[in-house]
Write a protein that holds these residues in place. Structure first.
Motif, PDB file in Angstrom:
ATOM      1  N   GLY A  31     -61.420  -5.962  -7.847  1.00 45.19           N
ATOM      2  CA  GLY A  31     -60.098  -5.038  -7.726  1.00 45.19           C
ATOM      3  C   GLY A  31     -58.942  -5.899  -8.373  1.00 45.19           C
ATOM      4  O   GLY A  31     -58.076  -5.116  -9.093  1.00 45.19           O
ATOM      5  N   ARG A  32     -58.833  -7.114  -8.061  1.00 47.05           N
ATOM      6  CA  ARG A  32     -57.609  -7.729  -8.761  1.00 47.05           C
ATOM      7  C   ARG A  32     -57.918  -7.777 -10.186  1.00 47.05           C
ATOM      8  O   ARG A  32     -56.836  -7.498 -10.912  1.00 47.05           O
ATOM      9  N   GLU A  33     -58.964  -8.031 -10.911  1.00 53.08           N
ATOM     10  CA  GLU A  33     -59.442  -8.003 -12.339  1.00 53.08           C
ATOM     11  C   GLU A  33     -58.940  -6.513 -12.979  1.00 53.08           C
ATOM     12  O   GLU A  33     -58.104  -6.701 -14.012  1.00 53.08           O
ATOM     13  N   LEU A  34     -59.385  -5.413 -12.167  1.00 52.10           N
ATOM     14  CA  LEU A  34     -58.915  -4.081 -12.705  1.00 52.10           C
ATOM     15  C   LEU A  34     -57.439  -3.872 -12.747  1.00 52.10           C
ATOM     16  O   LEU A  34     -56.853  -3.399 -13.686  1.00 52.10           O
ATOM     17  N   ALA A  35     -56.836  -4.180 -11.707  1.00 50.45           N
ATOM     18  CA  ALA A  35     -55.399  -4.076 -11.602  1.00 50.45           C
ATOM     19  C   ALA A  35     -54.544  -4.799 -12.546  1.00 50.45           C
ATOM     20  O   ALA A  35     -53.623  -4.484 -13.078  1.00 50.45           O
ATOM     21  N   ILE A  36     -55.043  -6.151 -13.052  1.00 52.67           N
ATOM     22  CA  ILE A  36     -54.445  -6.950 -13.998  1.00 52.67           C
ATOM     23  C   ILE A  36     -54.545  -6.323 -15.472  1.00 52.67           C
ATOM     24  O   ILE A  36     -53.703  -5.991 -16.281  1.00 52.67           O
ATOM     25  N   ARG A  37     -55.671  -5.606 -15.562  1.00 53.74           N
ATOM     26  CA  ARG A  37     -56.042  -4.872 -16.679  1.00 53.74           C
ATOM     27  C   ARG A  37     -55.290  -3.641 -16.848  1.00 53.74           C
ATOM     28  O   ARG A  37     -54.624  -3.246 -17.972  1.00 53.74           O
ATOM     29  N   VAL A  38     -55.062  -2.992 -15.833  1.00 52.74           N
ATOM     30  CA  VAL A  38     -54.281  -1.662 -15.787  1.00 52.74           C
ATOM     31  C   VAL A  38     -52.741  -2.219 -16.196  1.00 52.74           C
ATOM     32  O   VAL A  38     -52.209  -1.479 -17.039  1.00 52.74           O
ATOM     33  N   GLY A  39     -52.401  -3.302 -15.788  1.00 52.07           N
ATOM     34  CA  GLY A  39     -51.352  -3.763 -15.969  1.00 52.07           C
ATOM     35  C   GLY A  39     -49.926  -3.344 -15.328  1.00 52.07           C
ATOM     36  O   GLY A  39     -48.621  -3.894 -15.756  1.00 52.07           O
ATOM     37  N   PHE A  40     -49.838  -2.654 -14.564  1.00 51.26           N
ATOM     38  CA  PHE A  40     -48.645  -1.929 -13.800  1.00 51.26           C
ATOM     39  C   PHE A  40     -49.216  -0.964 -12.538  1.00 51.26           C
ATOM     40  O   PHE A  40     -50.206  -0.448 -12.840  1.00 51.26           O
ATOM     41  N   PRO A  41     -48.694  -1.248 -11.469  1.00 50.13           N
ATOM     42  CA  PRO A  41     -47.442  -2.193 -11.199  1.00 50.13           C
ATOM     43  C   PRO A  41     -47.687  -3.510 -11.265  1.00 50.13           C
ATOM     44  O   PRO A  41     -48.805  -4.090 -11.357  1.00 50.13           O
ATOM     45  N   ARG A  42     -46.608  -4.101 -11.625  1.00 46.76           N
ATOM     46  CA  ARG A  42     -46.735  -5.557 -11.908  1.00 46.76           C
ATOM     47  C   ARG A  42     -47.072  -6.464 -10.747  1.00 46.76           C
ATOM     48  O   ARG A  42     -47.376  -7.523 -10.899  1.00 46.76           O
ATOM     49  N   ILE A  43     -46.925  -6.049  -9.327  1.00 45.52           N
ATOM     50  CA  ILE A  43     -46.957  -6.863  -8.307  1.00 45.52           C
ATOM     51  C   ILE A  43     -48.606  -6.221  -7.913  1.00 45.52           C
ATOM     52  O   ILE A  43     -48.741  -5.108  -7.335  1.00 45.52           O
ATOM     53  N   VAL A  44     -49.308  -7.418  -7.796  1.00 50.09           N
ATOM     54  CA  VAL A  44     -50.798  -6.984  -7.364  1.00 50.09           C
ATOM     55  C   VAL A  44     -51.047  -7.449  -6.000  1.00 50.09           C
ATOM     56  O   VAL A  44     -50.803  -8.730  -5.725  1.00 50.09           O
ATOM     57  N   VAL A  45     -51.348  -6.616  -5.071  1.00 49.65           N
ATOM     58  CA  VAL A  45     -51.557  -7.054  -3.589  1.00 49.65           C
ATOM     59  C   VAL A  45     -52.848  -7.371  -3.225  1.00 49.65           C
ATOM     60  O   VAL A  45     -53.552  -6.239  -3.463  1.00 49.65           O
ATOM     61  N   ALA A  46     -53.483  -8.462  -2.904  1.00 51.57           N
ATOM     62  CA  ALA A  46     -54.951  -8.589  -2.460  1.00 51.57           C
ATOM     63  C   ALA A  46     -54.691  -8.260  -1.078  1.00 51.57           C
ATOM     64  O   ALA A  46     -54.347  -9.599  -0.520  1.00 51.57           O
ATOM     65  N   ASP A  47     -55.229  -7.423  -0.460  1.00 54.83           N
ATOM     66  CA  ASP A  47     -55.217  -6.991   0.932  1.00 54.83           C
ATOM     67  C   ASP A  47     -56.293  -6.637   1.768  1.00 54.83           C
ATOM     68  O   ASP A  47     -57.025  -5.867   1.164  1.00 54.83           O
ATOM     69  N   PRO A  48     -56.480  -6.848   2.863  1.00 53.18           N
ATOM     70  CA  PRO A  48     -57.588  -6.524   3.580  1.00 53.18           C
ATOM     71  C   PRO A  48     -57.438  -5.043   4.289  1.00 53.18           C
ATOM     72  O   PRO A  48     -58.172  -4.697   5.071  1.00 53.18           O
TER      73      PRO A  48
END
Ligand code: ZN
Length: 317
Positions: free
Chosen positions: A156-173
């Protein structure tokens, strides 16, 4: 004094023309490339008062998106709540009977219990279960920078970084009060390939939230290979953005007492420098930050027993 808004508050769009889709489920539209590939699902109005996703999907539909491979489905989720939107009392349109985004475990969905939200969740469940990739578009009570909630799995984190926006990615349960759609089934599994992202695109009534949701959607469809970049850029010709940063959620402050109050009026992403700083009181119990440079994620204005008051995290990348 609050600053005068430069643009008018976001308003609902008439969705009556989009009721009949081609999936057998109202307000769901599927585009099939006829070629093998992932099932991609984009969801809007999981919360009826969060209008940004509706604007994004309607803007995208106007470009007649056709996936390169696999299939793309747009789903307007809690339309019953959305249809009750009243600009004089927008928060009341969040749901009809209960929070649509706390019902997503098999036990709840398979139970005999009924509500407006459970009925709709059961209707759209097949769309969620067949999706390989999900983008769920939301907005927030407070303003400030948009967030991408990516779950705890690395993919999930990897895909969020590839999407590139929003700038703040929150890894949350997620929340103690119930499972979110983005954590349902394989999406929430530690291992596997099914991946879900939840974008918090800005403040509920801020027109910028609709622009942000549209940009997230366009970037997501390009990053997943669903649309060619030029087709995605017809939805939103996004600007260059700084590389995302990741916050890992370490703690969830769930309200135990009869009353909860914050110290001061914390904003989303406020960083508390010193460990042991009292940030609120749950009944008589002080709530302290567990470590230095602790980030407050989406402090809530709905401070009821059993709900999440705030999540705590730290920057890891
Ligand atoms: Zn929401």
């Amino acid at each position: 004094m609050e600053k005068q808004a430069a643009r008018a508050d976001l308003m609902p769009i008439d969705l009556s023309g989009l009721r009949r889709g081609n999936t057998g489920i109202d307000y769901a539209h599927r585009f099939d490339s006829g070629r093998p590939g992932p099932e991609v699902l984009v969801a809007a109005v999981v919360h009826g008062n969060e209008l940004c996703g509706v604007h994004a999907l309607v803007r995208a539909l106007a470009t007649e998106p056709r996936p390169e491979r696999g299939a793309l489905t747009f789903c307007f989720c809690n339309v019953a709540a959305y249809l009750g939107f009243d600009p004089a009392a927008p928060a009341r349109a969040r749901f009809v009977d209960e929070d649509f985004n706390r019902l997503w475990d098999a036990e709840t969905l398979d139970s005999p219990r009924r509500s407006s939200e459970l009925d709709r969740a059961r209707r759209i469940r097949p769309l969620i279960e067949q999706a390989d990739q999900l983008l769920d578009l939301h907005s927030m009570q407070t303003g400030g920078e948009p967030l991408m909630l990516a779950g705890t799995a690395e993919r999930g984190r990897e895909l969020a970084i590839r999407v590139g926006f929003p700038r703040i990615v929150v890894a949350d349960p997620g929340h103690a009060a119930g499972r979110r759609m983005r954590d349902f089934g394989g999406f929430g599994a530690a291992h596997g390939t099914r991946t879900a992202l939840l974008a918090e695109c800005g403040q509920h009534r801020d027109p910028a939230a609709a622009d942000n949701a549209t940009e997230v959607l366009a970037r997501f469809l390009a990053a997943t290979g669903t649309l060619r970049p030029e087709a995605a850029r017809r939805i939103c010709d996004w600007p260059e953005r700084p590389a995302p940063r990741v916050i890992e959620v370490t703690d969830r402050v769930t309200i135990r007492g009869q009353s909860f109050r914050f110290v001061g009026n914390p904003e989303n992403l406020d960083m508390i420098e010193k460990a042991g700083t009292v940030i609120g009181h749950d009944g008589g119990r002080p709530v302290e930050t567990p470590y230095d440079n602790c980030v407050l994620i989406m402090p809530s204005r709905r401070l009821a027993t059993g709900q999440t008051a705030v999540r705590l995290g730290r920057y890891v990348a």
